[in-house]
Design a protein around this motif. Sequence first.
Motif, PDB file in Angstrom:
ATOM      1  N   ARG A  67       0.801  -1.172   0.082  1.00 43.20           N
ATOM      2  CA  ARG A  67       0.184  -0.052   0.021  1.00 43.20           C
ATOM      3  C   ARG A  67       1.024   1.150  -0.176  1.00 43.20           C
ATOM      4  NH1 ARG A  67      -2.910  -3.179   3.800  1.00 43.20           N
ATOM      5  NH2 ARG A  67      -4.810  -3.876   3.009  1.00 43.20           N
ATOM      6  N   TYR A  68       0.477   2.320  -0.880  1.00 41.37           N
ATOM      7  CA  TYR A  68       1.358   3.500  -0.877  1.00 41.37           C
ATOM      8  C   TYR A  68       0.383   4.853  -1.397  1.00 41.37           C
ATOM      9  CZ  TYR A  68       2.168   2.214  -5.678  1.00 41.37           C
ATOM     10  OH  TYR A  68       1.980   1.875  -7.255  1.00 41.37           O
ATOM     11  N   LEU A  69       0.810   5.690  -1.212  1.00 42.80           N
ATOM     12  CA  LEU A  69       0.167   6.963  -1.573  1.00 42.80           C
ATOM     13  C   LEU A  69       0.931   7.343  -2.758  1.00 42.80           C
ATOM     14  CD1 LEU A  69      -0.652   8.949   1.678  1.00 42.80           C
ATOM     15  CD2 LEU A  69      -2.009   7.639   0.044  1.00 42.80           C
ATOM     16  N   THR A  70       0.450   7.844  -3.842  1.00 49.78           N
ATOM     17  CA  THR A  70       0.948   8.408  -4.972  1.00 49.78           C
ATOM     18  C   THR A  70       0.344   9.766  -5.534  1.00 49.78           C
ATOM     19  OG1 THR A  70       1.564   8.298  -7.440  1.00 49.78           O
ATOM     20  CG2 THR A  70      -0.569   7.082  -6.649  1.00 49.78           C
ATOM     21  N   SER A  71       1.057  10.668  -5.855  1.00 48.62           N
ATOM     22  CA  SER A  71       0.272  12.023  -6.637  1.00 48.62           C
ATOM     23  C   SER A  71       0.110  11.644  -8.176  1.00 48.62           C
ATOM     24  CB  SER A  71       1.305  13.395  -6.503  1.00 48.62           C
ATOM     25  OG  SER A  71       2.629  12.924  -7.212  1.00 48.62           O
ATOM     26  N   GLY A  72      -0.240  12.443  -8.942  1.00 49.90           N
ATOM     27  CA  GLY A  72      -0.688  12.199 -10.490  1.00 49.90           C
ATOM     28  C   GLY A  72      -1.854  11.527 -10.755  1.00 49.90           C
ATOM     29  N   LEU A  73      -2.688  11.370  -9.676  1.00 52.18           N
ATOM     30  CA  LEU A  73      -3.875  10.751  -9.902  1.00 52.18           C
ATOM     31  C   LEU A  73      -5.223  11.809  -9.481  1.00 52.18           C
ATOM     32  CD1 LEU A  73      -3.465   7.140  -9.421  1.00 52.18           C
ATOM     33  CD2 LEU A  73      -4.724   7.912 -11.293  1.00 52.18           C
ATOM     34  N   GLN A  74      -6.130  12.185  -9.952  1.00 50.63           N
ATOM     35  CA  GLN A  74      -6.983  12.926  -9.454  1.00 50.63           C
ATOM     36  C   GLN A  74      -8.242  12.492 -10.324  1.00 50.63           C
ATOM     37  OE1 GLN A  74      -5.899  17.248 -10.292  1.00 50.63           O
ATOM     38  NE2 GLN A  74      -4.851  16.669 -12.056  1.00 50.63           N
ATOM     39  N   TRP A  75      -9.492  13.206  -9.810  1.00 46.39           N
ATOM     40  CA  TRP A  75     -10.689  13.033 -10.311  1.00 46.39           C
ATOM     41  C   TRP A  75     -11.661  14.152 -10.079  1.00 46.39           C
ATOM     42  CZ3 TRP A  75     -15.598  12.358  -8.180  1.00 46.39           C
ATOM     43  CH2 TRP A  75     -15.625  12.740  -6.753  1.00 46.39           C
ATOM     44  N   LYS A  76     -12.582  14.403 -11.071  1.00 40.38           N
ATOM     45  CA  LYS A  76     -13.823  15.296 -10.987  1.00 40.38           C
ATOM     46  C   LYS A  76     -14.962  14.670 -11.348  1.00 40.38           C
ATOM     47  CE  LYS A  76     -13.464  17.089 -15.452  1.00 40.38           C
ATOM     48  NZ  LYS A  76     -13.108  18.351 -16.153  1.00 40.38           N
ATOM     49  N   ALA A  77     -16.083  15.235 -10.951  1.00 44.32           N
ATOM     50  CA  ALA A  77     -17.360  14.770 -11.282  1.00 44.32           C
ATOM     51  C   ALA A  77     -18.053  15.893 -12.354  1.00 44.32           C
ATOM     52  CB  ALA A  77     -18.033  14.770 -10.042  1.00 44.32           C
ATOM     53  N   ASP A  78     -18.594  15.299 -13.140  1.00 41.27           N
ATOM     54  CA  ASP A  78     -19.521  16.359 -14.282  1.00 41.27           C
ATOM     55  C   ASP A  78     -21.044  15.796 -14.337  1.00 41.27           C
ATOM     56  OD1 ASP A  78     -17.605  18.334 -15.532  1.00 41.27           O
ATOM     57  OD2 ASP A  78     -16.468  16.362 -15.387  1.00 41.27           O
ATOM     58  N   TYR A  79     -21.820  16.793 -14.166  1.00 39.92           N
ATOM     59  CA  TYR A  79     -23.355  16.317 -14.249  1.00 39.92           C
ATOM     60  C   TYR A  79     -23.986  16.894 -15.769  1.00 39.92           C
ATOM     61  CZ  TYR A  79     -22.398  15.298  -9.619  1.00 39.92           C
ATOM     62  OH  TYR A  79     -21.743  14.878  -8.394  1.00 39.92           O
ATOM     63  N   VAL A  80     -25.053  16.254 -16.260  1.00 38.49           N
ATOM     64  CA  VAL A  80     -25.743  16.688 -17.384  1.00 38.49           C
ATOM     65  C   VAL A  80     -27.157  16.518 -16.743  1.00 38.49           C
ATOM     66  CG1 VAL A  80     -26.571  16.266 -19.677  1.00 38.49           C
ATOM     67  CG2 VAL A  80     -24.200  16.148 -19.194  1.00 38.49           C
ATOM     68  N   ALA A  81     -28.120  17.638 -16.693  1.00 42.56           N
ATOM     69  CA  ALA A  81     -29.480  17.736 -16.402  1.00 42.56           C
ATOM     70  C   ALA A  81     -30.306  18.091 -17.422  1.00 42.56           C
ATOM     71  CB  ALA A  81     -29.653  18.507 -15.289  1.00 42.56           C
ATOM     72  N   GLN A  82     -31.257  17.355 -17.910  1.00 46.08           N
ATOM     73  CA  GLN A  82     -32.358  17.512 -18.860  1.00 46.08           C
ATOM     74  C   GLN A  82     -33.367  18.136 -18.135  1.00 46.08           C
ATOM     75  OE1 GLN A  82     -32.083  17.108 -22.232  1.00 46.08           O
ATOM     76  NE2 GLN A  82     -30.315  15.800 -22.672  1.00 46.08           N
ATOM     77  N   PHE A  83     -33.831  19.365 -18.257  1.00 42.41           N
ATOM     78  CA  PHE A  83     -34.855  20.064 -17.285  1.00 42.41           C
ATOM     79  C   PHE A  83     -36.133  20.391 -18.266  1.00 42.41           C
ATOM     80  CE2 PHE A  83     -36.734  24.124 -15.644  1.00 42.41           C
ATOM     81  CZ  PHE A  83     -37.283  23.548 -14.452  1.00 42.41           C
ATOM     82  N   ASP A  84     -37.295  19.533 -17.887  1.00 41.95           N
ATOM     83  CA  ASP A  84     -38.505  20.060 -18.281  1.00 41.95           C
ATOM     84  C   ASP A  84     -39.167  20.664 -17.450  1.00 41.95           C
ATOM     85  OD1 ASP A  84     -40.995  19.571 -19.322  1.00 41.95           O
ATOM     86  OD2 ASP A  84     -41.039  17.584 -19.656  1.00 41.95           O
ATOM     87  N   GLU A  85     -39.365  22.106 -17.570  1.00 41.06           N
ATOM     88  CA  GLU A  85     -40.078  22.996 -16.870  1.00 41.06           C
ATOM     89  C   GLU A  85     -41.408  22.814 -16.811  1.00 41.06           C
ATOM     90  OE1 GLU A  85     -40.584  27.814 -16.319  1.00 41.06           O
ATOM     91  OE2 GLU A  85     -39.508  27.158 -18.036  1.00 41.06           O
ATOM     92  N   ALA A  86     -42.339  22.412 -17.886  1.00 43.27           N
ATOM     93  CA  ALA A  86     -43.564  22.276 -17.926  1.00 43.27           C
ATOM     94  C   ALA A  86     -43.875  21.186 -16.756  1.00 43.27           C
ATOM     95  CB  ALA A  86     -44.127  21.912 -19.194  1.00 43.27           C
ATOM     96  N   ALA A  87     -43.038  20.076 -16.900  1.00 44.73           N
ATOM     97  CA  ALA A  87     -43.297  18.604 -16.123  1.00 44.73           C
ATOM     98  C   ALA A  87     -43.046  19.030 -14.574  1.00 44.73           C
ATOM     99  CB  ALA A  87     -42.792  17.583 -16.802  1.00 44.73           C
ATOM    100  N   GLY A  88     -41.978  19.851 -14.374  1.00 43.96           N
ATOM    101  CA  GLY A  88     -41.412  20.261 -13.091  1.00 43.96           C
ATOM    102  C   GLY A  88     -40.476  19.045 -12.759  1.00 43.96           C
ATOM    103  N   LYS A  89     -39.541  18.359 -13.706  1.00 48.66           N
ATOM    104  CA  LYS A  89     -38.917  17.345 -13.491  1.00 48.66           C
ATOM    105  C   LYS A  89     -37.555  17.444 -14.380  1.00 48.66           C
ATOM    106  CE  LYS A  89     -42.406  13.953 -12.555  1.00 48.66           C
ATOM    107  NZ  LYS A  89     -42.153  13.888 -10.908  1.00 48.66           N
ATOM    108  N   LEU A  90     -36.506  16.819 -13.836  1.00 45.61           N
ATOM    109  CA  LEU A  90     -35.191  16.729 -14.574  1.00 45.61           C
ATOM    110  C   LEU A  90     -34.825  15.341 -14.484  1.00 45.61           C
ATOM    111  CD1 LEU A  90     -32.447  16.695 -12.747  1.00 45.61           C
ATOM    112  CD2 LEU A  90     -32.986  18.818 -12.355  1.00 45.61           C
ATOM    113  N   ASP A  91     -33.997  14.897 -15.641  1.00 49.09           N
ATOM    114  CA  ASP A  91     -33.104  13.635 -15.579  1.00 49.09           C
ATOM    115  C   ASP A  91     -31.813  14.108 -15.598  1.00 49.09           C
ATOM    116  OD1 ASP A  91     -35.466  12.322 -16.230  1.00 49.09           O
ATOM    117  OD2 ASP A  91     -35.208  12.487 -18.210  1.00 49.09           O
ATOM    118  N   LEU A  92     -31.072  13.387 -14.551  1.00 45.76           N
ATOM    119  CA  LEU A  92     -29.761  13.694 -14.253  1.00 45.76           C
ATOM    120  C   LEU A  92     -28.556  12.583 -14.321  1.00 45.76           C
ATOM    121  CD1 LEU A  92     -27.907  15.901 -12.709  1.00 45.76           C
ATOM    122  CD2 LEU A  92     -28.359  14.835 -10.521  1.00 45.76           C
ATOM    123  N   THR A  93     -27.633  12.915 -15.199  1.00 44.06           N
ATOM    124  CA  THR A  93     -26.639  11.843 -15.334  1.00 44.06           C
ATOM    125  C   THR A  93     -25.429  12.281 -14.930  1.00 44.06           C
ATOM    126  OG1 THR A  93     -27.732  11.084 -17.514  1.00 44.06           O
ATOM    127  CG2 THR A  93     -25.422  10.546 -17.072  1.00 44.06           C
ATOM    128  N   GLY A  94     -24.624  11.570 -14.046  1.00 40.99           N
ATOM    129  CA  GLY A  94     -23.215  12.055 -13.569  1.00 40.99           C
ATOM    130  C   GLY A  94     -22.128  11.336 -14.221  1.00 40.99           C
TER     131      GLY A  94
END
Length: 474
Positions: free
Chosen positions: A185-212
């Motif tokens: 077991r060891y620690l290393t630098s050089g690895l990182q991550w981030k999250a991104d999301y896509v939201a499909q918003f339906d204002e009339a229905a008052g709902k959204l579909d969310l993908t991460g």
Amino acid sequence: MIRAIGPFAVALLLAAPAAAQQVEEGPGGPDRVSLTVYNQNVALVEDVRNLTIPAGRSRQEFPGVSASIRPETVGLTGRGLSVVEQNFDYDLLTPAKLMESAVGGEIGVVRVNPGSGAETTERARVLAANQGVVLQIGNRIEVLRDDGVPTRVIFDRVPQNLRPRPTLSVTLDAEGGGRRETTLRYLTSGLQWKADYVAQFDEAAGKLDLTGWVTITNNSGATFSNAQTRVVAGDVNLINAGGYDPYRRPMPTPPRGGVRGNGTATGGQGALADVYVYPLAEAVTVANNQTKQVGLLDAAGVPATKRYLYEVQGFATAEEPSAADVGVLFRNGSGGADRALPAGVMRVYVKDSNGEPRFIGESQIDHSPAGSEIVVTTGEAFDVTVQPRVVSAERVSGRWRDYFRTRYVMEYTVRNARPQPVTVEVRQRGLGRDTEVADQSIEGQMRDARTLTWSVPVPANGETKLTATITTGG
């Protein structure tokens, strides 16, 4: 250096290993590997190998570890093993490094006649290998250069300090010999991550579909094949700009069990030492110098609404109306989004009159525990505006004689040029001590000690005037 040396091929005669220690090379890499990647350009690697280890003292080599390993964080465990010494060799074998190591020694230089194909071989002493290679061949001095003549260089051996890839060597003392499982077991630098999301918003229905999505970037100098991978949302205490201090807070060992999946259920994540751990659905291969995207979340029908917001900083009259911010508001506690969401950029799309999704804006969201209210500000609503005005302001005595307060009579004109009615949240910021509110045309609420907020309904193609008397100290 490569241009100076020219188009030579490298032939190697390997030196015999030293007999002072018994060395077991082991496999070329781990039998199993798992990664726990943190937000701060650091990762915990768990490297499992089955090695044949002789009884007593021997040196074991672990090729294929990260080139960005933090050697002081290495821990090795195995049945009946104790660690005597460890070394990390990261001077990698390259043609340029070979030539530098040969300075002061001899090499073979083979030239090929382009016309006849005949080869001539000469022995040469390497005098220098700085911005070019300087050779002594007999009584003459030459510079090895790329002059179109096919040339190759033969080295007698590979220097012991050069490795084909980063290698950790560990001197072990073993109780009995035989094959056993070891865990590095060891620690290393050089690895990182981030999250991104896509939201499909339906204002009339008052709902959204969310993908991460989880995006992992690997610049550690090693490839991790079929790695069971987890990403951690939340900050851990690090020292020296990306270096981990092993003496201050022990790095947690990632959990071995837990629910695996894409995290669409609450059990797909887990709390660990005040951070959240997200196991990826399947083992992934994260190659060196690669960016990989893996699905994190897929939720449909999440209840959502549009929000208009206008914030007033202090008490002043605006000569012109200003646009309200528009955003999408939802709670990550229902509709398949009932989970903590790691910080990241959320992009919002809506469908146009032809049913085609169109991008309307994005914003950064913070780490959000399950049940949090999340607002994605997508831009400004040019057809919904607010214009504050100070009707009057007068100084009044405070509760103590050493300071005064000011009584403001405020008017906020909220206009809506849309064909549908809207509700605009107006926030008056900059409140001071002993704030009192009176004569409100719409009942407001204290959002915090320095902010008063009202929900102002505005008819379609109309306006609403909000009035309030606010007495506050400096």
